[in-house]
Design an enzyme around this catalytic site. Structure first.
Site, PDB file in Angstrom:
ATOM      1  N   GLY A   1     -15.748 -20.605   1.098  1.00 54.52           N
ATOM      2  CA  GLY A   1     -16.188 -21.968   0.311  1.00 54.52           C
ATOM      3  C   GLY A   1     -17.481 -22.015   0.966  1.00 54.52           C
ATOM      4  O   GLY A   1     -17.704 -23.414   1.248  1.00 54.52           O
TER       5      GLY A   1
ATOM      6  N   PRO B   1     -16.148 -16.381  -1.014  1.00 52.85           N
ATOM      7  CA  PRO B   1     -17.377 -17.130  -0.965  1.00 52.85           C
ATOM      8  C   PRO B   1     -17.378 -18.389  -1.870  1.00 52.85           C
ATOM      9  O   PRO B   1     -18.149 -19.318  -1.873  1.00 52.85           O
ATOM     10  CB  PRO B   1     -18.428 -16.094  -1.693  1.00 52.85           C
ATOM     11  CG  PRO B   1     -17.988 -14.771  -1.298  1.00 52.85           C
ATOM     12  CD  PRO B   1     -16.357 -14.978  -1.323  1.00 52.85           C
TER      13      PRO B   1
ATOM     14  N   ARG C   1     -17.680 -20.952  -4.596  1.00 56.20           N
ATOM     15  CA  ARG C   1     -18.990 -21.371  -5.818  1.00 56.20           C
ATOM     16  C   ARG C   1     -20.333 -20.673  -5.458  1.00 56.20           C
ATOM     17  O   ARG C   1     -21.177 -20.859  -6.277  1.00 56.20           O
ATOM     18  CB  ARG C   1     -19.240 -22.986  -5.689  1.00 56.20           C
ATOM     19  CG  ARG C   1     -19.956 -23.337  -4.308  1.00 56.20           C
ATOM     20  CD  ARG C   1     -19.836 -24.917  -4.091  1.00 56.20           C
ATOM     21  NE  ARG C   1     -18.565 -25.360  -3.957  1.00 56.20           N
ATOM     22  CZ  ARG C   1     -18.372 -26.583  -4.073  1.00 56.20           C
ATOM     23  NH1 ARG C   1     -19.365 -27.571  -4.365  1.00 56.20           N
ATOM     24  NH2 ARG C   1     -17.266 -27.177  -3.583  1.00 56.20           N
TER      25      ARG C   1
ATOM     26  N   CYS D   1     -16.733 -43.909 -22.131  1.00 54.35           N
ATOM     27  CA  CYS D   1     -16.514 -45.389 -22.006  1.00 54.35           C
ATOM     28  C   CYS D   1     -15.888 -45.633 -20.580  1.00 54.35           C
ATOM     29  O   CYS D   1     -14.961 -46.180 -20.188  1.00 54.35           O
ATOM     30  CB  CYS D   1     -15.156 -45.739 -23.090  1.00 54.35           C
ATOM     31  SG  CYS D   1     -15.783 -45.897 -24.559  1.00 54.35           S
TER      32      CYS D   1
ATOM     33  N   TYR E   1     -16.098 -36.893  -6.840  1.00 54.21           N
ATOM     34  CA  TYR E   1     -16.499 -36.502  -5.530  1.00 54.21           C
ATOM     35  C   TYR E   1     -17.736 -37.436  -4.850  1.00 54.21           C
ATOM     36  O   TYR E   1     -18.299 -37.557  -3.705  1.00 54.21           O
ATOM     37  CB  TYR E   1     -16.820 -35.183  -5.012  1.00 54.21           C
ATOM     38  CG  TYR E   1     -15.647 -34.415  -5.563  1.00 54.21           C
ATOM     39  CD1 TYR E   1     -14.363 -34.608  -5.005  1.00 54.21           C
ATOM     40  CD2 TYR E   1     -16.049 -33.146  -6.204  1.00 54.21           C
ATOM     41  CE1 TYR E   1     -13.228 -33.521  -5.304  1.00 54.21           C
ATOM     42  CE2 TYR E   1     -14.805 -32.108  -6.444  1.00 54.21           C
ATOM     43  CZ  TYR E   1     -13.536 -32.526  -5.958  1.00 54.21           C
ATOM     44  OH  TYR E   1     -12.466 -31.681  -6.121  1.00 54.21           O
TER      45      TYR E   1
END
Length: 453
Positions: free
Chosen positions: A264, A307, A309, A381, A354
């Site tokens: 990560g 690893p 992203r 919307c 997030y």
């Protein structure tokens, strides 16, 4: 034509020509828009391949120095298509999948089952059967009950299932609470913490796996979060996992062969941010595990890392066309220009989910206008439909301008939806001054075809 290279957070194949227009791997942005429309995910193939190979080389070299082997797994959940799975496998990576759908894509790409891992906190029987049929290299069990379920399904199939037990070490890290995955109060894994003198949930699951002849316990899996920029957490978590491995060996005589340290690793999303360096993190983690194993008096296992992203995130960008531009007075003397684009939270939910921060630029032309404080918003919307919370854009930004958002390779397409019945954008690969569609644009006809009305 002269070009300038903008640097992070853009991919290495991104440049601007002398008229200010963006060029991606030799393809002018005007050509991409004319051929593929907007919104569109654009993926720099050479950049992605280079990052995949770079992580593999860095970790292989660092772990070889301490006498250990290592495998690098690509996170299918970040972005997966047949072509992407094929690319990363060609660069020497294995593929981590979290659902039956991701497994199917990896197999369609020609990735051998032995080079695929299957994750998931709530795998269905069908997904486990599919993994066993494919001969996957490892199934990561996430609960005590799953130990029994995988064993029963393996017995029915007449095979021995290779499994790892996912543990939570109490070390958590990442950019948001929802993507920190090693604290106790969450859905993933089994805690290494024991209570009242009893075995920990992690040890209980490991003992159960050792006892089942239908299972081959490969090792222990740990993952502490996502978008991590401080490597210290990995060192603490690795030591905890190696201690658990040694404790299991004392109890059973079984010293498992593999340990997955998760990953990560963070990337740059904004100008001025600095991503984790593969060589640095590889050397730090390798030195840490070697020291921990020596202190425990146990030989080093084979390791694997993920690893996340860091492989695909920087390789991608999203192109939009500007529609409505609306100056809004938000405070005395403060005006924010709302720049609406033809996509939004349906193609990038992370800012709404997030509060993730991104960088955008007008990329179809050069402007000498003074910059203004802008917020890039979508067409949905929802007042929370924000693509970029705050960015400086040219004061003459106008309808028809092409806008690019950097570092959207991870979790854009893979988390996209059809909210408001908006078809999802295509994934377009660029390399050597040419583009091709990896995943076609959805159409309204696609949406209607699902409706059995």
């Amino acid at each position: 034509m002269t070009t300038t290279i903008p640097g992070e957070p853009w991919s290495t194949g991104v440049a601007r020509d002398d008229e200010g227009a963006l060029v991606v791997a030799g393809v002018p942005v005007a050509d991409l828009v004319a051929q593929h429309g907007t919104p569109a995910y654009v993926l720099d193939e050479a950049d992605l391949r280079s990052r995949a190979a770079g992580y593999r080389r860095a970790f292989e070299a660092a772990f070889a120095e301490v006498g250990a082997g290592v495998d690098v797994y690509y996170a299918g959940k970040a972005l997966l298509s047949v072509a992407v799975a094929r690319w990363v496998h060609e660069e020497g990576l294995r593929v981590d999948t979290a659902t039956g759908g991701e497994l199917a894509v990896a197999l369609r790409a020609g990735v051998p089952g032995a080079h695929i891992g299957v994750h998931g906190n709530n795998k269905s029987d069908d997904e486990i059967r599919a993994a066993l049929d494919a001969g996957v290299g490892r199934i990561i069990v996430d609960s005590l009950v799953e130990v029994d379920r995988v064993a029963a399904l393996a017995a029915a199939a007449g095979v021995v299932a290779p499994v790892m037990v996912r543990v939570t070490t109490g070390v958590h890290a990442g950019g948001h609470e929802y993507i920190s995955t090693a604290h106790e109060d969450q859905k993933f894994g089994l805690s290494v913490a024991a209570a009242d003198g009893a075995d920990s949930p992690a040890m209980t699951a490991l003992l159960a796996a050792v006892a089942r002849p239908e299972l081959h316990l490969l090792g222990i899996h740990s993952h502490i979060g996502s978008q991590i920029l401080d490597p210290s957490g990995f060192e603490v978590a690795a030591r905890t996992v190696l201690e658990l491995r040694a404790a299991l060996a004392l109890r059973t005589g079984v010293l498992v062969d593999e340990v997955d340290l998760g990953g990560g690793y963070g990337i740059a999303y904004l100008p001025g941010e600095v991503a984790l360096d593969p060589d640095r993190i590889a050397k730090d983690v390798a030195a840490s595990v070697a020291s921990s194993a020596a202190a425990l008096g146990t030989p080093l296992p084979r390791f694997s890392i993920e690893p996340g992203r860091a492989i695909v995130g920087p390789a991608g960008l999203t192109l939009y066309t500007v529609g409505t531009v609306k100056p809004v007075r938000v405070d005395e003397g403060l005006v924010r220009t709302y720049v609406s684009v033809d996509g939004g939270m349906s193609d990038n939910i992370r800012p709404a989910l997030y509060g993730a921060r991104y960088h955008a630029e007008v990329v179809g032309r050069l402007s000498s206008a003074e910059p203004v404080l802008a917020r890039v918003v979508g067409k949905h919307c929802e007042s929370g439909d924000i693509v970029v919370h705050e960015v400086q854009l040219p004061g003459d930004v106008r309808a028809g301008d092409v806008l690019a958002v950097a570092a959207t390779g991870a979790y854009g397409r893979s988390m996209a939806s059809n909210y408001n019945h908006v078809p999802r954008p295509p994934v377009v690969a660029v390399r050597d001054a040419a583009s091709r569609v990896l995943v076609r644009r959805e159409t309204v006809e696609d949406l209607l075809a699902l409706d059995q009305g």
